[in-house]
Scaffold this active site. Structure first.
Site, short mmCIF file in Angstrom:
data_model
loop_
_atom_site.label_atom_id
_atom_site.label_comp_id
_atom_site.label_asym_id
_atom_site.label_seq_id
_atom_site.Cartn_x
_atom_site.Cartn_y
_atom_site.Cartn_z
N ARG A 55 52.71 86.67 32.63
CA ARG A 55 53.86 86.45 32.96
C ARG A 55 54.24 86.24 34.13
O ARG A 55 55.04 85.17 34.45
CB ARG A 55 54.94 87.54 32.23
CG ARG A 55 56.40 87.15 32.43
CD ARG A 55 57.14 88.22 31.64
NE ARG A 55 56.78 89.36 31.73
CZ ARG A 55 57.14 90.27 32.56
NH1 ARG A 55 57.45 89.81 33.74
NH2 ARG A 55 56.70 91.67 32.55
N TYR A 108 71.54 64.55 27.15
CA TYR A 108 70.48 64.92 26.11
C TYR A 108 71.16 65.81 25.38
O TYR A 108 71.79 66.77 25.67
CB TYR A 108 69.15 65.52 26.56
CG TYR A 108 68.57 65.83 25.97
CD1 TYR A 108 68.03 65.47 24.58
CD2 TYR A 108 67.75 67.20 26.07
CE1 TYR A 108 66.95 66.05 23.66
CE2 TYR A 108 66.99 67.86 25.22
CZ TYR A 108 66.79 67.40 24.02
OH TYR A 108 65.92 68.00 23.10
N ASP A 181 67.82 65.72 36.26
CA ASP A 181 66.95 65.55 35.10
C ASP A 181 66.10 64.24 35.21
O ASP A 181 66.47 63.40 34.97
CB ASP A 181 67.44 65.76 33.66
CG ASP A 181 66.47 65.76 32.59
OD1 ASP A 181 65.34 65.36 32.79
OD2 ASP A 181 66.94 66.36 31.42
N LYS A 206 57.03 65.17 27.86
CA LYS A 206 57.32 63.85 27.64
C LYS A 206 56.19 63.02 28.42
O LYS A 206 55.03 63.16 28.57
CB LYS A 206 58.73 63.53 28.21
CG LYS A 206 59.85 64.29 27.51
CD LYS A 206 59.52 64.32 25.87
CE LYS A 206 60.85 64.78 25.09
NZ LYS A 206 61.16 66.60 25.39
#
Length: 386
Positions: A55, A108, A181, A206
């Site tokens: 982690r 978004y 972004d 993406k």
């Protein structure tokens, strides 16, 4: 190639070589998938390479994070389990109850849902503003309360353009940070940190991943104090990229440049087709000289990208029919993969903003143009529109 040389190279060189040197034992040129949750320590506190628990850090993820920082011209990168996990960690790192954000008025849908339904009940308020209108962005800032000016450029799905350099000045003059972004543009087409942004956000699902086979997110920063804050929260909150996801994302990043050039080539041809089609109304693409953000996009982007939105003349039902009729374009959410996708934002990716000031037009269709033979894509759209 040493990391010093890799980080000084051109974009393609950085994308392929940054973050990892061939394994000194085997010579393997790709990072292994370290499927290990924990690591042997040489005595209490004696960590090998800083690894104790995956982690906190995993070598496969470390390689990806180094590459992400290099291609975005940043100092440190952070890989997450999704784009929204990256955004949530950023918000928790940099805001507190009583703080305020400025967000795009066509953000978004997932970002809006996070800000409006998660951050707002926590006590962080927001004001939407058109990111292409600098005066309105400045007016939306609340002195002493606004911590972040959050922009997408191009925006999703209306492809509005924000002037990153000017927005950075506005944010910094108000004591706020500029978050960009960069998912739609990708690091290949746009470098927000070099234009004054403080944080870059990606859904690496993406264009960075590029093959619709992995979900991920990323943050990249240029300030090391800011990096320490984000790094603490990344570990404390734990929404990190797993080693296999990190491997797939890193593999995709290596071919980003050549894929983006093909995405752009195909998009430009399809834009020409749509502009001439009688069933199509507005075509929204930053590469068009008629686009209000064309000049700014040309200044800060290498090319204009693979995303296109357009409105059909016959209304929402026609838009739904077109989305259902394509065969080469796949009806589906997401974007940025090698395959072409078509979607109806109002009913799909942006359903969460229906009935709000961010609602998108019902006659709007969004295309994520892939890298197939462009004539096949044009023929497919022609049949669906006909």
């Amino acid at each position: 190639m040493t990391q010093e040389h890799a980080n000084k190279g051109g974009f393609e060189t950085r994308a392929i070589h940054a973050g990892y040197e061939p394994d000194p034992t085997t010579g393997a040129v790709n990072p292994p998938i370290y499927a290990s949750s924990t690591y042997k320590q040489d005595g209490v506190g004696g960590l090998r390479g800083g690894y104790e628990y995956s982690r906190s850090a995993n070598p496969t993820r470390t390689a990806l994070e180094g590459a992400l920082a290099a291609v975005e011209s940043g100092e440190r990168g952070f890989a997450f389990a999704s784009g929204l996990a990256a955004e949530d960690t950023l918000l928790r790192s940099l805001t507190r109850p009583g703080d305020h954000l400025v967000i795009p008025d066509d953000a978004y849908g997932g970002t809006f849902r996070l800000v409006d339904k998660v951050a707002k009940p926590w006590g962080v308020e927001h004001t939407p503003a058109p990111i292409s209108d600098l005066d309105k962005v400045a007016a939306a800032i609340e002195p002493g309360r606004t911590r972040l000016v959050w922009v997408e450029t191009p925006t999703n799905p209306l492809l509005n353009i924000g002037d990153i350099e000017a927005l950075a000045t506005i944010a910094h003059d108000a004591g706020a940070l500029l978050v960009v972004d960069n998912t739609f543009a990708s690091p290949y087409l746009q470098q927000p940190l070099t234009l004054g942004a403080d944080v870059v956000v990606h859904s690496t699902t993406k264009y960075v991943g590029g093959h619709s086979d992995v979900v991920g997110g990323a943050l990249v920063v240029r300030d090391l104090e800011l990096a320490d804050r984000i790094g603490f929260h990344q570990n404390a909150m734990g929404a990190v990229a797993g080693p296999f996801d990190a491997y797939l994302t890193h593999r995709g990043l290596k071919t980003l440049a050549v894929r983006m050039d093909r995405h752009c080539d195909n998009a430009e041809r399809i834009v020409d087709f749509l502009c001439a089609h009688p069933a199509v109304g507005d075509v929204i693409y930053p590469g068009l000289e008629t686009h209000p953000g064309h000049h700014v996009a040309g200044k800060q982007m290498k090319r204009f990208g693979g995303m296109i939105s357009f409105r059909v003349r016959a209304g929402e039902q026609k838009a739904l029919d077109v989305c259902a009729a394509t065969e080469v374009f796949t009806l589906g959410e997401s974007l940025g993969g090698v395959e072409s996708l078509i979607e109806h934002p109002g009913r799909m990716t942006h359903a969460s903003v229906a009935g709000t000031e961010l609602e998108v037009p019902g006659d709007l269709i969004r295309l994520s143009v892939g890298i197939e033979t462009v004539e096949d894509l044009i023929d497919d759209l022609d049949r669906a529109l006909g």
